[in-house]
Design a protein around this motif. Structure first.
Motif, PDB file in Angstrom:
ATOM      1  N   ILE A 116       9.079  10.037  18.588  1.00  0.00           N
ATOM      2  CA  ILE A 116       8.711   9.316  17.363  1.00  0.00           C
ATOM      3  C   ILE A 116       7.730  10.117  16.517  1.00  0.00           C
ATOM      4  O   ILE A 116       6.697  10.581  17.009  1.00  0.00           O
ATOM      5  CB  ILE A 116       8.103   7.939  17.715  1.00  0.00           C
ATOM      6  CG1 ILE A 116       9.168   7.065  18.395  1.00  0.00           C
ATOM      7  CG2 ILE A 116       7.552   7.244  16.470  1.00  0.00           C
ATOM      8  CD1 ILE A 116       8.665   5.712  18.843  1.00  0.00           C
ATOM      9  N   ASP A 117       8.058  10.293  15.236  1.00  0.00           N
ATOM     10  CA  ASP A 117       7.145  10.916  14.273  1.00  0.00           C
ATOM     11  C   ASP A 117       6.153   9.844  13.833  1.00  0.00           C
ATOM     12  O   ASP A 117       6.544   8.855  13.208  1.00  0.00           O
ATOM     13  CB  ASP A 117       7.962  11.428  13.077  1.00  0.00           C
ATOM     14  CG  ASP A 117       7.060  11.937  11.945  1.00  0.00           C
ATOM     15  OD1 ASP A 117       5.807  11.858  12.086  1.00  0.00           O
ATOM     16  OD2 ASP A 117       7.609  12.390  10.929  1.00  0.00           O
ATOM     17  N   PRO A 118       4.864  10.014  14.152  1.00  0.00           N
ATOM     18  CA  PRO A 118       3.904   8.940  13.869  1.00  0.00           C
ATOM     19  C   PRO A 118       3.826   8.607  12.381  1.00  0.00           C
ATOM     20  O   PRO A 118       3.545   7.475  12.011  1.00  0.00           O
ATOM     21  CB  PRO A 118       2.575   9.499  14.388  1.00  0.00           C
ATOM     22  CG  PRO A 118       2.775  10.969  14.471  1.00  0.00           C
ATOM     23  CD  PRO A 118       4.231  11.193  14.735  1.00  0.00           C
ATOM     24  N   ALA A 119       4.101   9.599  11.538  1.00  0.00           N
ATOM     25  CA  ALA A 119       4.025   9.339  10.098  1.00  0.00           C
ATOM     26  C   ALA A 119       5.090   8.332   9.678  1.00  0.00           C
ATOM     27  O   ALA A 119       4.954   7.654   8.663  1.00  0.00           O
ATOM     28  CB  ALA A 119       4.194  10.645   9.324  1.00  0.00           C
ATOM     29  N   GLN A 120       6.188   8.237  10.453  1.00  0.00           N
ATOM     30  CA  GLN A 120       7.280   7.337  10.084  1.00  0.00           C
ATOM     31  C   GLN A 120       7.286   6.051  10.892  1.00  0.00           C
ATOM     32  O   GLN A 120       8.128   5.187  10.677  1.00  0.00           O
ATOM     33  CB  GLN A 120       8.613   8.059  10.277  1.00  0.00           C
ATOM     34  CG  GLN A 120       8.758   9.244   9.342  1.00  0.00           C
ATOM     35  CD  GLN A 120      10.155   9.813   9.375  1.00  0.00           C
ATOM     36  OE1 GLN A 120      10.717  10.050  10.434  1.00  0.00           O
ATOM     37  NE2 GLN A 120      10.727  10.024   8.203  1.00  0.00           N
ATOM     38  N   HIS A 121       6.350   5.957  11.841  1.00  0.00           N
ATOM     39  CA  HIS A 121       6.332   4.753  12.681  1.00  0.00           C
ATOM     40  C   HIS A 121       5.613   3.612  11.959  1.00  0.00           C
ATOM     41  O   HIS A 121       4.623   3.827  11.278  1.00  0.00           O
ATOM     42  CB  HIS A 121       5.608   5.057  14.001  1.00  0.00           C
ATOM     43  CG  HIS A 121       5.670   3.918  14.978  1.00  0.00           C
ATOM     44  ND1 HIS A 121       6.772   3.680  15.763  1.00  0.00           N
ATOM     45  CD2 HIS A 121       4.779   2.949  15.286  1.00  0.00           C
ATOM     46  CE1 HIS A 121       6.553   2.610  16.516  1.00  0.00           C
ATOM     47  NE2 HIS A 121       5.355   2.143  16.245  1.00  0.00           N
ATOM     48  N   ARG A 122       6.146   2.390  12.110  1.00  0.00           N
ATOM     49  CA  ARG A 122       5.501   1.222  11.509  1.00  0.00           C
ATOM     50  C   ARG A 122       5.428   0.088  12.506  1.00  0.00           C
ATOM     51  O   ARG A 122       6.312  -0.066  13.350  1.00  0.00           O
ATOM     52  CB  ARG A 122       6.297   0.735  10.286  1.00  0.00           C
ATOM     53  CG  ARG A 122       6.312   1.699   9.102  1.00  0.00           C
ATOM     54  CD  ARG A 122       4.937   1.856   8.450  1.00  0.00           C
ATOM     55  NE  ARG A 122       4.957   2.813   7.344  1.00  0.00           N
ATOM     56  CZ  ARG A 122       4.770   4.129   7.490  1.00  0.00           C
ATOM     57  NH1 ARG A 122       4.552   4.642   8.689  1.00  0.00           N
ATOM     58  NH2 ARG A 122       4.804   4.935   6.451  1.00  0.00           N
ATOM     59  N   LEU A 123       4.369  -0.715  12.393  1.00  0.00           N
ATOM     60  CA  LEU A 123       4.225  -1.938  13.187  1.00  0.00           C
ATOM     61  C   LEU A 123       4.322  -3.115  12.234  1.00  0.00           C
ATOM     62  O   LEU A 123       3.524  -3.238  11.299  1.00  0.00           O
ATOM     63  CB  LEU A 123       2.861  -1.945  13.907  1.00  0.00           C
ATOM     64  CG  LEU A 123       2.467  -3.264  14.584  1.00  0.00           C
ATOM     65  CD1 LEU A 123       3.428  -3.616  15.719  1.00  0.00           C
ATOM     66  CD2 LEU A 123       1.029  -3.185  15.131  1.00  0.00           C
ATOM     67  N   LEU A 124       5.318  -3.979  12.479  1.00  0.00           N
ATOM     68  CA  LEU A 124       5.491  -5.192  11.663  1.00  0.00           C
ATOM     69  C   LEU A 124       4.898  -6.373  12.425  1.00  0.00           C
ATOM     70  O   LEU A 124       5.218  -6.576  13.595  1.00  0.00           O
ATOM     71  CB  LEU A 124       6.984  -5.431  11.401  1.00  0.00           C
ATOM     72  CG  LEU A 124       7.371  -6.811  10.840  1.00  0.00           C
ATOM     73  CD1 LEU A 124       6.812  -7.022   9.426  1.00  0.00           C
ATOM     74  CD2 LEU A 124       8.902  -6.995  10.834  1.00  0.00           C
ATOM     75  N   ILE A 125       4.022  -7.128  11.767  1.00  0.00           N
ATOM     76  CA  ILE A 125       3.490  -8.351  12.380  1.00  0.00           C
ATOM     77  C   ILE A 125       3.879  -9.520  11.483  1.00  0.00           C
ATOM     78  O   ILE A 125       3.523  -9.548  10.294  1.00  0.00           O
ATOM     79  CB  ILE A 125       1.958  -8.289  12.566  1.00  0.00           C
ATOM     80  CG1 ILE A 125       1.567  -6.992  13.288  1.00  0.00           C
ATOM     81  CG2 ILE A 125       1.470  -9.502  13.358  1.00  0.00           C
ATOM     82  CD1 ILE A 125       0.104  -6.899  13.673  1.00  0.00           C
TER      83      ILE A 125
ATOM     84  N   TRP B  39      14.528  -6.078  10.625  1.00  0.00           N
ATOM     85  CA  TRP B  39      13.977  -5.887  11.968  1.00  0.00           C
ATOM     86  C   TRP B  39      13.935  -7.172  12.800  1.00  0.00           C
ATOM     87  O   TRP B  39      13.704  -7.121  13.993  1.00  0.00           O
ATOM     88  CB  TRP B  39      12.539  -5.337  11.856  1.00  0.00           C
ATOM     89  CG  TRP B  39      12.494  -3.860  11.643  1.00  0.00           C
ATOM     90  CD1 TRP B  39      13.480  -3.056  11.141  1.00  0.00           C
ATOM     91  CD2 TRP B  39      11.387  -2.990  11.936  1.00  0.00           C
ATOM     92  NE1 TRP B  39      13.055  -1.745  11.098  1.00  0.00           N
ATOM     93  CE2 TRP B  39      11.775  -1.682  11.577  1.00  0.00           C
ATOM     94  CE3 TRP B  39      10.106  -3.184  12.460  1.00  0.00           C
ATOM     95  CZ2 TRP B  39      10.933  -0.576  11.738  1.00  0.00           C
ATOM     96  CZ3 TRP B  39       9.264  -2.092  12.618  1.00  0.00           C
ATOM     97  CH2 TRP B  39       9.683  -0.794  12.249  1.00  0.00           C
ATOM     98  N   ASP B  40      14.145  -8.301  12.172  1.00  0.00           N
ATOM     99  CA  ASP B  40      13.936  -9.598  12.840  1.00  0.00           C
ATOM    100  C   ASP B  40      15.168  -9.965  13.667  1.00  0.00           C
ATOM    101  O   ASP B  40      15.935 -10.850  13.304  1.00  0.00           O
ATOM    102  CB  ASP B  40      13.677 -10.654  11.759  1.00  0.00           C
ATOM    103  CG  ASP B  40      13.126 -11.937  12.347  1.00  0.00           C
ATOM    104  OD1 ASP B  40      12.760 -11.937  13.540  1.00  0.00           O
ATOM    105  OD2 ASP B  40      13.079 -12.943  11.609  1.00  0.00           O
ATOM    106  N   ILE B  41      15.358  -9.279  14.806  1.00  0.00           N
ATOM    107  CA  ILE B  41      16.632  -9.376  15.525  1.00  0.00           C
ATOM    108  C   ILE B  41      16.612 -10.351  16.692  1.00  0.00           C
ATOM    109  O   ILE B  41      17.653 -10.610  17.291  1.00  0.00           O
ATOM    110  CB  ILE B  41      17.057  -7.986  16.066  1.00  0.00           C
ATOM    111  CG1 ILE B  41      15.960  -7.423  16.977  1.00  0.00           C
ATOM    112  CG2 ILE B  41      17.386  -7.037  14.926  1.00  0.00           C
ATOM    113  CD1 ILE B  41      16.378  -6.163  17.721  1.00  0.00           C
ATOM    114  N   ASP B  42      15.447 -10.890  17.034  1.00  0.00           N
ATOM    115  CA  ASP B  42      15.381 -11.702  18.252  1.00  0.00           C
ATOM    116  C   ASP B  42      16.124 -13.022  18.102  1.00  0.00           C
ATOM    117  O   ASP B  42      16.145 -13.634  17.042  1.00  0.00           O
ATOM    118  CB  ASP B  42      13.922 -11.969  18.621  1.00  0.00           C
ATOM    119  CG  ASP B  42      13.137 -12.541  17.461  1.00  0.00           C
ATOM    120  OD1 ASP B  42      13.033 -13.775  17.367  1.00  0.00           O
ATOM    121  OD2 ASP B  42      12.647 -11.750  16.623  1.00  0.00           O
ATOM    122  N   VAL B  43      16.734 -13.429  19.218  1.00  0.00           N
ATOM    123  CA  VAL B  43      17.499 -14.675  19.278  1.00  0.00           C
ATOM    124  C   VAL B  43      16.825 -15.598  20.291  1.00  0.00           C
ATOM    125  O   VAL B  43      16.508 -15.172  21.400  1.00  0.00           O
ATOM    126  CB  VAL B  43      18.956 -14.402  19.712  1.00  0.00           C
ATOM    127  CG1 VAL B  43      19.715 -15.707  19.901  1.00  0.00           C
ATOM    128  CG2 VAL B  43      19.652 -13.509  18.697  1.00  0.00           C
TER     129      VAL B  43
END
Lengths: 423, 182
Positions: A116-125, B39-43
């Motif tokens: 994984i290239d850290p510059a392209q990694h994202r965390l979605l919350i 990205w919201d793939i969970d079931v």
């Protein structure tokens, strides 16, 4: 000059004089061994000093030190091709202290190690939050951080010994799926506040960015909200790829599988998602055919690492040493039996003892040369005692596959050969 | 780091508080609904997260032969990787065989897992219809849907898996009891 026969007679004398060992005889034996060494070698044989290799950008292990993990598959499938391996185990028999060297931290990966290239990694919350947010690694590094030493343990640790004990296993084979590192990252509580989580949400889905998209439902208990963090640092450097670079969840005291690596999504909801890893896997099948589910905490555990499986010891002085840990908090004491669990003596713990981290224990022992069995048993600050194998199997059966924390016994035969046995 | 953030950090460190809502957007950026959807793939077991579309076991048979059998064997057995069918009635024996049919409590998990993780070399490469179809096929191999059965987002959550009641939640983390007290 001390002859071989003198040493042997001293060793034979050991059982008789055992009571006085620590006080006086130890000096005698150690002195004799040193004297023998002095008779066969000389300081003049030690190679001369001289300028060494150039200084490098980083340091490597000595060419005289061989330390390797062992990639393995399911129980009984050892030394497999790397492409067939599902985990890689820590060589505890060769390690000292409490901290596992970073490159020797055990690994369980479900779809290899992503690059994984850290510059392209994202965390979605997102999910039940007021403000769904996207974070980069740099965002996390700018936030307030915590640093903590914790053990991480695969729930499969110990799984070689459920049904039988292969005598040729080392402690790396039996207990190589637990390690202790220092991790640095952002408290989960801080992230929860940033997205303004709905108060009605008590479960969180954590998902990895690996090919398998490993995901687990995590109950947001007070303990977990207080202690969990999203780590980007491991032993002072960025995470290694095998351990989740550029970011992973760290869940002190809980199943290794919950410490989601390559973390890319946290979603808040109101009930568990029943993912494959909390239904088909990481549930414990009991003898009656029902499976324990959400057994999320790792239990009180310990194992003697020196001497351990496939080593050979000599009569006389031996130092017993090992590691103890508990997902409930600090280890309070470790006891060792050198007579097959009949009598127990308290071992020394190397301070400081940290909550939910492995701690090294040790004890002096004089082996009288007769076949015996050695075993350790830990107790944590909550009073949980590591069970003996018989009562453990009586409660769990032999099909559970995960969460094995029975006492580990090593047998020693008259030649000093140390072997894996059930009890 | 901006001086505003420095002040912010000093504030939280002394006050011991880790939140300052006014500064929330100093970290990260808002997620848009469209990108969340990607990205919201969970079931969930109640079917939340299942997409539109449907697939039949008959369609799934061919998709399985083309994409899955090389690892899981014809009919989901005898392959080099996990066995996907059979084993019912073995869980209390000395040699339990845990498969989708004998062990998995929710059919929704099967859709979720195949969609997120399979086929192993190219996860996510099947369309929603194809994923429904192989899901139906694996369930049919286990006698859970008929050989001409069809599944979609309405029917999948209603399937009662044979081992649905085979799990005992740990008292400390039992979803039915946790968080209920307050």
């Amino acid at each position: 000059m001390t002859s071989k026969t003198q040493i042997e007679s001293l060793q034979r004398a050991v059982p008789v004089s055992r009571r006085g060992f620590i006080g006086g005889l130890s000096v005698g034996i150690l002195g004799a061994a040193a004297a023998e060494a002095a008779g066969t070698e000389s300081l003049g044989d030690v190679p001369d000093r001289g300028p060494g290799a150039d200084l490098g950008a980083h340091s490597e292990r000595s060419r005289f030190v061989k330390l390797d993990r062992i990639p393995e598959a399911t129980p009984g499938k050892r030394n497999v091709e790397p492409s067939d391996a599902i985990n890689s185990k820590t060589p505890h028999q060769k390690l000292v202290g409490n901290i596992t060297p970073t490159d020797l931290h055990y690994e369980r990966s479900h779809s290899g190690v992503p690059d994984i290239d850290p510059a392209q990694h994202r965390l979605l919350i997102h999910g039940l939050v007021e403000k769904p947010l996207v974070f980069s690694v740099e965002d996390l590094k700018r936030m307030p951080s915590v640093t903590r030493v914790v053990f991480i343990e695969c729930t499969g640790n110990g799984w070689e010994n459920w049904k039988k004990a292969d005598p040729d296993l080392t402690v790396q084979n039996t207990h190589g799926l637990v390690s202790t590192n220092e991790w640095t990252g952002v408290p989960l509580r801080f992230l929860i506040d940033l997205v303004a989580k709905d108060k009605g949400s008590n479960w969180m889905l954590a998902e990895g960015g690996d090919g398998a998209g490993v995901d687990r439902s995590i109950p947001l208990t007070e303990e977990i909200v207080n202690e969990a963090f999203v780590a980007y640092g491991q032993n002072g450097e960025p995470l290694r790829p095998a351990h989740g670079f550029p970011m992973r969840l760290v869940m002190p005291g809980f199943e290794g599988n919950l410490n989601i690596k390559w973390l890319r999504r946290l979603k808040f909801g109101t009930a568990p998602w029943m993912t494959r890893w909390e239904t088909a896997r990481y549930t414990q099948l009991l003898a009656n055919g029902k499976a324990r589910q959400f057994q999320l905490r790792m239990e009180t555990n310990s194992v003697i690492t020196q001497p351990s499986g496939m080593m050979q010891i000599q009569p006389g002085y031996n130092r017993i040493s090992g590691l103890a840990w508990s997902g409930h908090g600090k280890i309070a004491k470790v006891e060792i039996s050198t007579d097959g669990a009949r009598t127990w003596k308290q071992a020394q713990l190397s301070l400081p003892v940290l909550s939910k981290a492995q701690v090294r224990f040790q004890m002096d022992w004089v082996w009288d040369g007769k076949p015996t069995r050695i075993v350790s048993r830990s107790t944590d600050e909550q009073g949980n005692v590591q069970p003996d194998r018989q009562s453990f199997i009586a409660a769990m059966g032999t099909n559970a596959l995960f969460h094995y924390n029975a006492q580990q016994t090593w047998s020693i035969d008259e030649a000093g050969r140390v072997r894996n046995v059930l009890a | 780091m901006s001086s505003r953030n420095k002040l912010f950090l000093a504030g939280i460190l002394t006050a011991g508080m880790l939140s300052a809502p006014a500064l929330a957007f100093d970290f990260g950026r808002p997620a848009t609904p469209d990108e969340i959807k990607l990205w919201d793939i969970d079931v969930s077991p109640d079917g939340k997260g299942l997409p539109d579309g449907s697939g039949t076991a008959a369609q799934g048979k061919q998709i399985f032969a083309d994409n899955c059998a090389v690892c899981h064997g014809d009919n989901g057995q005898g392959g080099i990787k996990d066995r996907l069918a059979g084993g019912q009635g073995t869980l209390a024996s000395n040699m339990p065989v845990k498969t989708v049919g004998s062990f998995w409590p929710y059919a929704t998990t099967l859709y979720d897992y195949i969609h997120r993780a399979m086929p192993y070399p190219t996860p996510g490469s099947l369309s929603a219809g194809e994923t429904y179809a192989v899901t139906a096929y694996i369930l049919s191999l286990n006698g859970i849907v008929p050989a001409d059965g069809k599944v979609d987002k309405a029917s999948l959550p209603k399937i009662r898996m044979p081992n649905r009641d085979g799990f005992i939640p740990e008292p400390e983390f039992d979803p039915a009891k946790l968080f209920r007290k307050k």
